[in-house]
Scaffold this active site. Sequence first.
Site, PDB file in Angstrom:
ATOM      1  N   CYS A   1       0.173  -0.966  -0.195  1.00  0.00           N
ATOM      2  CA  CYS A   1      -0.193   0.199   0.284  1.00  0.00           C
ATOM      3  C   CYS A   1       0.880   1.061   0.184  1.00  0.00           C
ATOM      4  CB  CYS A   1      -1.195  -0.233   1.122  1.00  0.00           C
ATOM      5  SG  CYS A   1      -0.205   0.326   2.991  1.00  0.00           S
TER       6      CYS A   1
ATOM      7  N   CYS B   1       3.379   1.725   2.714  1.00  0.00           N
ATOM      8  CA  CYS B   1       4.233   0.790   2.267  1.00  0.00           C
ATOM      9  C   CYS B   1       5.814   1.659   1.933  1.00  0.00           C
ATOM     10  CB  CYS B   1       4.591  -0.504   1.668  1.00  0.00           C
ATOM     11  SG  CYS B   1       3.113  -1.848   2.744  1.00  0.00           S
TER      12      CYS B   1
ATOM     13  N   ASP C   1       9.197  26.571 -32.718  1.00  0.00           N
ATOM     14  CA  ASP C   1       9.703  26.354 -33.635  1.00  0.00           C
ATOM     15  C   ASP C   1       9.412  26.309 -35.136  1.00  0.00           C
ATOM     16  OD1 ASP C   1      12.672  27.760 -34.936  1.00  0.00           O
ATOM     17  OD2 ASP C   1      13.001  25.529 -34.843  1.00  0.00           O
TER      18      ASP C   1
ATOM     19  N   ASP D   1      13.288  22.243 -32.736  1.00  0.00           N
ATOM     20  CA  ASP D   1      14.533  20.551 -33.339  1.00  0.00           C
ATOM     21  C   ASP D   1      15.280  20.461 -32.933  1.00  0.00           C
ATOM     22  OD1 ASP D   1      14.184  22.308 -35.508  1.00  0.00           O
ATOM     23  OD2 ASP D   1      13.740  20.638 -36.493  1.00  0.00           O
TER      24      ASP D   1
ATOM     25  N   ASP E   1      17.626  25.937 -30.303  1.00  0.00           N
ATOM     26  CA  ASP E   1      16.155  25.489 -29.265  1.00  0.00           C
ATOM     27  C   ASP E   1      16.296  24.875 -28.008  1.00  0.00           C
ATOM     28  OD1 ASP E   1      14.935  26.102 -31.592  1.00  0.00           O
ATOM     29  OD2 ASP E   1      14.616  24.579 -32.623  1.00  0.00           O
TER      30      ASP E   1
END
Length: 738
Positions: free
Chosen positions: A30, A33, A430, A632, A636
């Site tokens: 649980c 724990c 971009d 990409d 960036d």
Amino acid sequence: MVTELSREIIMPATNTPAHTLSFKVEGMTCASCSGRVERLLAAMPGVAAANVNLATETARVSSDQPLAFDTLTQAIAQAGYHALAPAAPPQAAPLLATGGGTAVLLAALFALPLMLPMLLELGGKHWMLDGRLQWLLATPVQFWLGARFYKAGWAALKDRSGNMDLLVALGTSAAYGLSVYQLLAAPSTMPHLYFEASAVVITLILLGKWLEARAKRQTTSAIRALQALRPETARVQRGTQEVELPIAAVQVGDLVLVRPGERIAVDGIVQQGASHVDEALITGESLPVARSAGQRVTGGAINGEGLLLVQVTAVGAQSTLARIIALVEDAQGAKAPVQRLVDRVSAIFVPVVVVLALLTLAGWLLAGAGVEHALINAVAVLVIACPCALGLATPAAIMAGTGVAARHGILIKDATALELAHRISSVAFDKTGTLTEGKPALLALHALDHDQDGLLRAAAAIQRGSEHALARAVLDAAATRGLAQDLAASELSALPGRGVAATVAGRRLLLGSGRLMSEQGVSTAPLQAEADALARQGRTIAWLASVTPAPQLLGLLAFGDRIKPQAQAALQALHALHVETILLTGDNQGSADAVGRELGLTRVIANMLPADKAAAITALQQPGACIAMVGDGINDAPALAAADVGIAMGSGTDVAMHAAGITLMRGDPALVAAAISISRLTYRKIRQNLFWAFIYNLVGIPLAAFGLLNPMVAGAAMALSSVSVISNALLLRRWRPA
């Protein structure tokens, strides 16, 4: 491969500890724990951070110094749990493992005769099993099949904390002990016994744990599907021979032969052959993609009809598939910010429940009820309050959400990115390589004699053999139009900074800039208006002219970065999600405005340097706003890191992917809306799960305290709560990008 420039950008941004160790922890049942194990690990000397995930049963410990696994193991063992070494294979489950099907079956066989009188009572028949026989049936369930509850509960008690096992042990022991007392106190009569309550509660909880374990395995199906993509061997070409080697023996630079229908074993570049490759389980791309000499292929993809010879570029942990698996595992093992609230509640939950059970017992006794009645109601409170569902609510949804996203080419690096993405209000894109193809294309041409095909054929003849980007654009356009390449150019000469000259079909032709035309006495006036209009759109103009027998303009060609076919639909999908779209580009204002108008972007911000992009993202982060950045390239990376959620195109650089929280495995901007969609759906599931986890207790505890639930119904409700939470999370597997 990460370049030196990449490292310069990545390294200052990374402040994570140098050493990280991930391993399995068995025996957690649980949220209490997992919270205990996490606090224990975090308090150990040298540990900088610890994260324990109940759903995956994994722990991750970070430190600035090497970690001794044996030390961690001993501490975990003292707390009553068992740690598996990172490299150790999963251990075979014992016959009567926690929640195992055999244990459930045996418990049910013992408990059913105890329940039989109750079932017969519903049919109007009165029959009671002898008390001593009831005791014989209930004892193995209580102390053999239910031994795990005592063991784990005692470990929690020694640690001055509590967990689900402690509540179950206390509750069922009370019912069992009361029954034994009644049986011994009045052996000659048939006293009111509660052996069926203790035995059935344990059986139901074991059943719930078994169903829960099965459901949890389904939440990790994405990881198993990715792991299944890894071939065990590769056919390596050594000289004139082919040798089948284990993947671990394959090295960068080796030549690997991939036959039709085989799974590609390594990342590499095609040296010979052409084929179509199915990358669906890696990138989410539904259709096979063409691959030929010079193009990259990814390990795990399925080769189509052709024979390929691939030179290895990455192996082991550096391969694309291995990195994808690592990212998904990291995301599924991470803890979402909303989980912190659950952890705080879980830390005090069990002690509060024990107090409530004692108050229930005292309240009924003060109200004049018998000890038996008061004790059974207190037992019901203990049983129904087990915090299993609470600990599974968030991680189960995260595991299912990140798993299904990975299947469709969306890699979510961590749970924080997943949780934040659901409230994205603006997405900054971009331009180059993100919304556009990232390479020049021939977008317009004007011929004075209106023979556009003739103009393009002549330009293609001049550019044939050139590796210049604009030359490739001309040749690609000619090939797309299916123009015959029957014109040959001779006496080629490059004119640096101006263009190129060549003789084609007996005429001396020039292809180049306006400056070249002016120097050669060629007037561009006939097409100057068209050229000016194209220049305002950010197009690059090349003029084609003949200088024999006299200078004469033939036409112009306009180049630009072509917008991706999916871009417009991608932005429309974002607008449908009520997300603002912003173009953030280093290009000139004219080129940026043209793209903005064509795609219907909300805002256009041009002439941005990398540092300017990061500053612009910061300026957009107003109170209540959540800004995503999509890019990409290396330039960036600062903006991706500055954004609330960075989204990198997998077709871009390693630097962008390191800086982003989400990576799109193919360069399709439509996946941005899909990432937001799965994030919103996952967050909705988290909220639903937390609601159901809390509502079970908020409704169940008062009902049990007021005597409206017997322990068996409480046990069934508790088991159902865990299963329902995981089942609700598994509904995410039905998600598909729009």
